[in-house]
Design a protein around this motif. Structure first.
Motif, PDB file in Angstrom:
ATOM      1  N   ARG A   1      49.903  45.360  45.592  1.00  0.00           N
ATOM      2  CA  ARG A   1      49.944  43.626  45.661  1.00  0.00           C
ATOM      3  C   ARG A   1      49.053  43.572  46.165  1.00  0.00           C
ATOM      4  NH1 ARG A   1      55.282  41.171  47.024  1.00  0.00           N
ATOM      5  NH2 ARG A   1      54.498  40.369  48.128  1.00  0.00           N
ATOM      6  N   LEU A   2      47.764  43.530  46.924  1.00  0.00           N
ATOM      7  CA  LEU A   2      46.819  43.429  47.022  1.00  0.00           C
ATOM      8  C   LEU A   2      45.291  43.474  45.529  1.00  0.00           C
ATOM      9  CD1 LEU A   2      44.139  41.807  48.685  1.00  0.00           C
ATOM     10  CD2 LEU A   2      43.540  44.285  49.034  1.00  0.00           C
ATOM     11  N   VAL A   3      45.579  44.273  44.676  1.00  0.00           N
ATOM     12  CA  VAL A   3      45.242  44.180  43.703  1.00  0.00           C
ATOM     13  C   VAL A   3      45.164  43.572  42.467  1.00  0.00           C
ATOM     14  CG1 VAL A   3      44.460  46.569  41.914  1.00  0.00           C
ATOM     15  CG2 VAL A   3      44.496  47.046  44.549  1.00  0.00           C
ATOM     16  N   GLY A   4      46.706  43.270  42.683  1.00  0.00           N
ATOM     17  CA  GLY A   4      46.882  42.500  41.268  1.00  0.00           C
ATOM     18  C   GLY A   4      46.398  41.015  41.885  1.00  0.00           C
ATOM     19  N   ARG A   5      47.016  40.530  43.005  1.00  0.00           N
ATOM     20  CA  ARG A   5      46.392  39.197  44.055  1.00  0.00           C
ATOM     21  C   ARG A   5      44.760  39.379  43.121  1.00  0.00           C
ATOM     22  NH1 ARG A   5      49.411  40.131  47.369  1.00  0.00           N
ATOM     23  NH2 ARG A   5      47.541  40.151  49.609  1.00  0.00           N
ATOM     24  N   SER A   6      44.151  40.021  43.669  1.00  0.00           N
ATOM     25  CA  SER A   6      42.489  39.886  43.209  1.00  0.00           C
ATOM     26  C   SER A   6      41.686  40.137  41.936  1.00  0.00           C
ATOM     27  CB  SER A   6      42.454  41.590  44.107  1.00  0.00           C
ATOM     28  OG  SER A   6      42.215  40.450  45.200  1.00  0.00           O
ATOM     29  N   LEU A   7      42.719  40.513  41.222  1.00  0.00           N
ATOM     30  CA  LEU A   7      42.502  40.072  39.858  1.00  0.00           C
ATOM     31  C   LEU A   7      42.987  39.196  39.155  1.00  0.00           C
ATOM     32  CD1 LEU A   7      39.802  42.827  38.596  1.00  0.00           C
ATOM     33  CD2 LEU A   7      42.178  43.603  40.357  1.00  0.00           C
ATOM     34  N   ARG A   8      43.859  38.846  39.075  1.00  0.00           N
ATOM     35  CA  ARG A   8      44.579  36.935  38.520  1.00  0.00           C
ATOM     36  C   ARG A   8      44.090  36.168  39.418  1.00  0.00           C
ATOM     37  NH1 ARG A   8      50.031  40.350  39.404  1.00  0.00           N
ATOM     38  NH2 ARG A   8      49.502  39.658  41.929  1.00  0.00           N
ATOM     39  N   ALA A   9      42.662  36.678  40.189  1.00  0.00           N
ATOM     40  CA  ALA A   9      41.968  35.415  40.976  1.00  0.00           C
ATOM     41  C   ALA A   9      40.594  34.813  39.953  1.00  0.00           C
ATOM     42  CB  ALA A   9      41.936  35.564  42.365  1.00  0.00           C
ATOM     43  N   VAL A  10      40.652  36.234  38.952  1.00  0.00           N
ATOM     44  CA  VAL A  10      39.090  36.292  37.708  1.00  0.00           C
ATOM     45  C   VAL A  10      40.042  35.597  36.467  1.00  0.00           C
ATOM     46  CG1 VAL A  10      37.414  36.417  39.804  1.00  0.00           C
ATOM     47  CG2 VAL A  10      38.715  38.510  37.933  1.00  0.00           C
ATOM     48  N   ILE A  11      41.249  35.545  36.449  1.00  0.00           N
ATOM     49  CA  ILE A  11      42.028  35.611  34.824  1.00  0.00           C
ATOM     50  C   ILE A  11      42.109  33.878  35.036  1.00  0.00           C
ATOM     51  CG2 ILE A  11      43.795  35.759  33.788  1.00  0.00           C
ATOM     52  CD1 ILE A  11      42.160  38.147  33.634  1.00  0.00           C
ATOM     53  N   ASP A  12      41.852  33.526  33.111  1.00  0.00           N
ATOM     54  CA  ASP A  12      42.142  32.115  33.142  1.00  0.00           C
ATOM     55  C   ASP A  12      43.720  32.580  31.768  1.00  0.00           C
ATOM     56  OD1 ASP A  12      42.972  29.974  31.109  1.00  0.00           O
ATOM     57  OD2 ASP A  12      40.763  29.257  30.923  1.00  0.00           O
ATOM     58  N   TYR A  13      44.766  32.421  33.000  1.00  0.00           N
ATOM     59  CA  TYR A  13      46.049  33.146  31.665  1.00  0.00           C
ATOM     60  C   TYR A  13      46.356  32.416  30.723  1.00  0.00           C
ATOM     61  CZ  TYR A  13      47.348  34.282  36.214  1.00  0.00           C
ATOM     62  OH  TYR A  13      47.999  35.664  37.573  1.00  0.00           O
ATOM     63  N   LYS A  14      45.724  30.945  29.994  1.00  0.00           N
ATOM     64  CA  LYS A  14      45.608  30.390  28.916  1.00  0.00           C
ATOM     65  C   LYS A  14      45.595  31.125  28.518  1.00  0.00           C
ATOM     66  CE  LYS A  14      48.744  26.940  29.212  1.00  0.00           C
ATOM     67  NZ  LYS A  14      49.958  26.856  28.661  1.00  0.00           N
ATOM     68  N   ALA A  15      43.717  31.695  28.082  1.00  0.00           N
ATOM     69  CA  ALA A  15      42.547  32.132  27.391  1.00  0.00           C
ATOM     70  C   ALA A  15      43.075  33.975  27.314  1.00  0.00           C
ATOM     71  CB  ALA A  15      41.673  32.319  28.341  1.00  0.00           C
ATOM     72  N   LEU A  16      44.497  34.391  28.089  1.00  0.00           N
ATOM     73  CA  LEU A  16      44.119  36.156  28.080  1.00  0.00           C
ATOM     74  C   LEU A  16      45.546  35.992  26.952  1.00  0.00           C
ATOM     75  CD1 LEU A  16      43.677  38.494  28.764  1.00  0.00           C
ATOM     76  CD2 LEU A  16      46.058  37.783  30.584  1.00  0.00           C
ATOM     77  N   GLY A  17      46.148  34.666  26.678  1.00  0.00           N
ATOM     78  CA  GLY A  17      47.695  34.218  25.917  1.00  0.00           C
ATOM     79  C   GLY A  17      48.488  35.201  26.396  1.00  0.00           C
ATOM     80  N   GLU A  18      49.340  34.976  25.452  1.00  0.00           N
ATOM     81  CA  GLU A  18      50.819  36.227  26.234  1.00  0.00           C
ATOM     82  C   GLU A  18      50.453  37.356  25.851  1.00  0.00           C
ATOM     83  OE1 GLU A  18      54.566  34.655  25.543  1.00  0.00           O
ATOM     84  OE2 GLU A  18      54.052  32.971  25.518  1.00  0.00           O
ATOM     85  N   ASN A  19      49.351  37.812  27.262  1.00  0.00           N
ATOM     86  CA  ASN A  19      49.265  39.538  26.305  1.00  0.00           C
ATOM     87  C   ASN A  19      49.220  40.338  28.249  1.00  0.00           C
ATOM     88  OD1 ASN A  19      48.428  40.133  23.627  1.00  0.00           O
ATOM     89  ND2 ASN A  19      47.022  38.183  23.988  1.00  0.00           N
ATOM     90  N   THR A  20      49.773  41.016  28.686  1.00  0.00           N
ATOM     91  CA  THR A  20      49.633  42.021  29.364  1.00  0.00           C
ATOM     92  C   THR A  20      48.229  43.262  29.996  1.00  0.00           C
ATOM     93  OG1 THR A  20      51.732  41.058  30.095  1.00  0.00           O
ATOM     94  CG2 THR A  20      51.589  42.774  31.505  1.00  0.00           C
ATOM     95  N   VAL A  21      48.959  42.750  30.749  1.00  0.00           N
ATOM     96  CA  VAL A  21      47.177  43.612  31.063  1.00  0.00           C
ATOM     97  C   VAL A  21      47.300  44.711  32.898  1.00  0.00           C
ATOM     98  CG1 VAL A  21      44.514  44.703  31.714  1.00  0.00           C
ATOM     99  CG2 VAL A  21      44.724  42.836  30.190  1.00  0.00           C
ATOM    100  N   VAL A  22      47.788  45.785  32.419  1.00  0.00           N
ATOM    101  CA  VAL A  22      48.654  46.817  33.621  1.00  0.00           C
ATOM    102  C   VAL A  22      47.287  47.606  34.196  1.00  0.00           C
ATOM    103  CG1 VAL A  22      49.988  48.378  34.827  1.00  0.00           C
ATOM    104  CG2 VAL A  22      50.979  46.999  33.053  1.00  0.00           C
TER     105      VAL A  22
END
Lengths: 245, 245, 245, 245, 245, 245
Positions: free
Chosen positions: B93-114
């Protein structure tokens, strides 16, 4: 800024701690931080887990759980899903670590205390209410064990008190003790666990939206430290009364 | 004080980040913080989880795991035990939160990165190495997705860089980037996640023995901030090179 | 017929076996059969499972697993799904049986060796690479245990060497050591485990499309026997070097 | 050598296949290889698993299980333990693959047949009895589906027959169709699945004690091929009779 | 009213109890109530569960399960789903309680009998057939244990007989021993477990549609008591014969 | 005979039903039968399970659970054990069936009500308190749904009231509403669920020691019927008051 429930930015919600809630548990409180209500029970058993046997030292552990309809929308039971979720695991571990910070294992002797924190109604701050209430239940359980001579006299298994509070930045303003409506809007969310003498046991701060800088962090820590001091005072007042068993 | 491996109190272990480690993943690095080695892969899939469909926004999530013999004593496999432990849940959960902090979800578009962070060898700091390495794998995966036109051009899905480091107080001295031998002796242990511009994404500090005071906290934060700045520089250097696919 | 990677029908992919990969495990190798890479660790513990106590005999067992992104498409983690899949179970059992074939339980004494074979990158033949690499890790672990006097001197816990290779019929032609692209097109797929003296420990042949006849079976066995002999030679060469610990 | 039950080395135990055992299943047999008794049911459902939808092709799968007291000592129920063991997984997969070897998926159309093989009494050879019986149940189920027009007329979903037998080397002698008392003493154990025209669908040979050489392998394959031919004859005789529903 | 299978309202289906069905179990019967067929095995082991050790008393427990295709539509295997359903749990507990009602734990000594009731074909009344058959298997197992001197001579571990039957109200008429077609139409459904001397061990009545009144209850109890008396007679007749082992 | 708490044989413990206990749930009560306290919440969601879609009919289901320290000795959490026990399953099913007995599915429309009955403190009779309290929570939830026009006006989803009570024979005397100390000594234990008009929804009687005869059964049913009538009166009184939301 006026808060949703009229509090000032550095004001706790009404806090009540009702001791002796359960007739079975060695210690039990119903703690409320506003509409957040958590039933905390402390169960004493003689003996310790296998890995600790023969050490002469005790053990304290905790389990946190939410009733399915403690929240606005019903959640699935973890027992029905067959597995505990990450959030539950994380909070159970936090509660356990926080309480162990004020335990003298040697003085506890080879006894185990399990703290069960079951959220009956949730409105933000369930983990901080759980820690704050669990401390009182633990104190009652330890006193019970001393009364029963399970824990030896002359030593103090509790080295101090412990309490916890949430703080966060909402619309740019640092706030103490967030209710759920504030929590979902917080840019930064922090849970702080302090001992009664004002030192830190645990700090967990997370940027929910924007990362936060050192100045914001300092404001949040100031708020939290003051809030925990208030809680420590309430804990002490509550524990000063006799507990009728 | 001289540290066990001869470092100064504010010195990182040797950090290496080897990009393009896996021929299958869209991004992959083998990151080492001294003897701690973590394989981080970033897997891109078009589409998002059901609860996010139609939002136009992407998603990033992470899973952390340790190989059974990454540690000094072999641990049971969580797949064999049939359940994920609390620590694994917490770090994922910590790793996921940390990476999401630098993501612009709109710019990523409807894609998922695991992001999969598998610890091949552990010597303290596995979660901070995982976050630091996962950022590089994520950057490569996002670049790949842009090259494939899966992510639209002209927008930047990454709003900055993110790295993490552990700090702790050992024998009264604040130290940067604890190895395992130091970690087990630490009185206080803290993991700090920073963006490249020096702000905090996550702070998790725990008193393992004595509670810590505000001055100690400040020393630790100073160390961690400097350490994360070093890591950000390493990340940028590593990413400056061309990646041969 | 020219193969996808230019090999002749009876040619192995480049095989590398890197000993001493992990600083923690008593034996460890990173084995590669072309792009298939498997980390094999051997963990020695004194004592045996309960059903074997007091027998004076040791035990060897194995666990095989694939990292989620070792394959072209990310697979779910078995730890997250909460159960081990049939394929994983089957291969773990195969690896364990194969290694036990060259163990003298009495000479090993009441000690247990667990072989963990974690596939870091998969390109066909993961189970055969796992067996071949696990043998080398096992040999190092046994030597370590003898050095530590955990295993008594004067007896040889290993009665021989063991290696494994896949063979299959693709477009009517028997081929040695199939890569993934060949494997998916194979009409018949067979895994053969041999001792260094050329005898069979395990034969598992499956008709993926058309059933196969005795002549085809014989061609496949001829190829596999030769391939295993090559692997045995490589194992011996690799083990002839000193291992720096 | 005289065998424990007086058979010659190349003799099957008495084999009986009782069709129409269950009033519910579309196909069902109680198959006995000596004291080994397996109830095989074939359940037809219209439709296929999601990954196969729209392909126009059907699917056949199998599940194998042992009743807890089918063996000499009661085993735990896998449903009670909450997980399927490796052996069960392995055999279920083997039975499924074996039956699929004689299926023309196109002719079956988008229908699914599930074969349940439940061992009521075990005395060695349960997996081979299961495959042999399941074929007959499958044939009856396919005929039922054709009668109901679920499977289109004019095409044959079954491309042949399939049967299986175990062979092994006991005290140096190759034996056909091992009963449990022989199986536990076998140096080498092999299960062979053949089509009615004498080709191999699956060969699984394991050295339980000493590795085996090519000559021994050939003897075992000769025995097994002849045994499967006998079983194919019995299957055909049984299926020649009308089935009263 | 004429019933679907021509029985009168107070008539049992044809009941058969075939003893000695399994060569492994200490007691085993195949019991049929019409088309409902249940294989009941009784497994004797020396010793008792931990919580009962040293008490000098034995234990009897039961597990009930249905084969996946024992019913008209195939059900998922509980072992595959990884958890036991509520109905299975409930019936297993009922069977265990029913059999324990006729056990003298002291006379049984520290021995355990596990009753496995596996439904091979279901047509209503599976739990009552299971109890009725399990009693006979238990009686044979106890006799075996006495023969083997595992249970001491001179005391009777069985204090009586026990049998069970279903009753229900269908279209306003109380009926005995409902088959499945009747069961699904029943307004009220009741399972009654009686000892051979006509007393009640367990009564479970459920209004499936309309609640039922005292008069209806009395009619159902009259029917059930008579039905159980018939079953007790059949049990005694069956047990009067010698059992060839 | 004087009972442990001074009651007459046909007297209920003090019963309190506190409505509107939770601010989140559509219906919620804290019900107490003496020291037994159960929190019952009713959660309304629009829509029904998949198997019921398009039927125009609603669904009501229930989950029962005990907090770990609701009892005298702490029990393991079922979420931690990863599986629900048989007793929990059985009672959840009983509560669901009991409430469904007074539901007109058509009048409820395609809506689902989930009743969660969490035992906060246990002193015998938890399932009967759960049913009795759940009815009141259900009534409030249905009224809420009608107020919100989720359930159509002009029809009554509740066809009557339902309540439950335990009865048992202790030292030969039939007693109403057993507390825990009586329950453990009961020779026969029965739970009876009645509608407000005095008819039976469910009867579950178990001989814990000696089987019981028809006369004893009749005494118990007399007691239970009267007890349920008292509970129905209390339910109606409680529901007559306005509920402040």
């Amino acid at each position: 800024m006026s808060r949703i429930d009229g509090r000032t930015h550095d004001q706790l919600r009404p806090v009540t701690i009702e001791r002796g809630w359960s007739k079975h548990a060695e210690g039990s409180v119903l703690v409320a931080f506003g509409d957040t209500k958590v039933l905390c029970t402390a169960s004493v058993t003689e003996g310790v887990p296998r890995w600790r046997k023969g050490s002469g030292e005790g053990w304290v552990t905790a389990e946190y759980s939410m009733l399915p309809r403690s929240t606005n929308t019903r959640g699935d039971r973890e027992s029905v899903r067959g597995r505990i979720g990450g959030r539950t695991h994380e909070i159970s571990r936090l509660v356990g670590r926080s309480l162990r910070a004020v335990i003298d294992y040697k003085a506890l002797g080879e006894n185990t205390v399990v703290l069960d924190c079951d959220v009956l109604q949730a409105d933000g701050g369930t983990r901080t209410a759980a820690i704050t209430g669990a401390y009182v239940a633990l104190a009652d359980a330890v006193a019970w064990a001393q009364g029963k001579k399970i824990v030896k006299a002359g030593r103090k298994p509790l080295t101090g008190t412990v309490a916890a509070i949430s703080v966060g930045i909402v619309d740019g303003t640092p706030l103490l003790d967030l209710c759920y409506a504030e929590d979902v809007r917080a840019e930064t969310d922090m849970n702080v666990v302090c001992t009664g003498d004002g030192r830190f046991v645990e700090i967990q701060g997370t940027a929910e939206a924007e990362p936060f800088d050192r100045a914001e962090l300092n404001s949040l820590l100031d708020l939290a430290t003051a809030g925990c001091a208030d809680l420590a005072r309430i804990q002490n007042e509550v524990l000063a009364a006799d507990l009728e068993r």
